[in-house]
Design an enzyme around this catalytic site. Structure first.
Site, PDB file in Angstrom:
ATOM      1  N   ARG A  10      21.370  46.048  24.395  1.00 41.40           N
ATOM      2  CA  ARG A  10      20.058  45.732  24.959  1.00 41.40           C
ATOM      3  C   ARG A  10      19.367  44.684  24.095  1.00 41.40           C
ATOM      4  NH1 ARG A  10      22.003  46.801  28.947  1.00 41.40           N
ATOM      5  NH2 ARG A  10      22.040  48.807  29.947  1.00 41.40           N
ATOM      6  N   CYS A  11      18.436  43.994  24.697  1.00 41.37           N
ATOM      7  CA  CYS A  11      17.662  42.939  24.051  1.00 41.37           C
ATOM      8  C   CYS A  11      17.137  43.433  22.700  1.00 41.37           C
ATOM      9  CB  CYS A  11      16.509  42.545  24.966  1.00 41.37           C
ATOM     10  SG  CYS A  11      15.463  41.244  24.316  1.00 41.37           S
ATOM     11  N   PRO A  12      17.322  42.654  21.671  1.00 41.30           N
ATOM     12  CA  PRO A  12      17.803  41.276  21.588  1.00 41.30           C
ATOM     13  C   PRO A  12      19.280  41.160  21.187  1.00 41.30           C
ATOM     14  CG  PRO A  12      16.773  41.823  19.521  1.00 41.30           C
ATOM     15  CD  PRO A  12      16.690  43.077  20.410  1.00 41.30           C
ATOM     16  N   ASP A  37      22.470  43.825  30.441  1.00 39.46           N
ATOM     17  CA  ASP A  37      21.026  43.956  30.242  1.00 39.46           C
ATOM     18  C   ASP A  37      20.347  42.942  31.161  1.00 39.46           C
ATOM     19  OD1 ASP A  37      18.421  44.172  29.397  1.00 39.46           O
ATOM     20  OD2 ASP A  37      18.803  43.542  27.336  1.00 39.46           O
TER      21      ASP A  37
END
Length: 80
Positions: A10-12, A37
């Site tokens: 997931r981000c980042p 994501d």
């Protein structure tokens, strides 16, 4: 072409992992990037544009929307 399977991150993290791979690669090196994501649909193209890398979104196999596929080619300049 090297494949980066970033599904599950997931981000980042997808961008961080892509950046690390690009830093190790020579200019012109190509990567097939897989991500799931939804934010990566914006983050990866933005990161590539800022870093001088080429990015192209590829269609997902069988129209599967949960997997994003990008072809990224490392540019000549280094990422910031």
């Amino acid at each position: 072409m090297e494949e980066l399977d970033l599904r599950g991150y997931r981000c980042p993290l997808p961008v961080i992992r892509l950046e690390a791979a690009l830093r190790r690669a020579d200019p012109g090196a190509a990567f097939r990037v897989l991500a799931d994501d939804p934010v990566a649909a914006v983050d990866i193209p933005h990161f590539c544009a800022e870093g001088g890398h080429s990015v192209e979104r590829a269609p997902s196999p069988d129209g599967a929307q949960e997997t994003l596929i990008f072809k990224v080619i490392r540019g000549a300049k280094t990422t910031p």
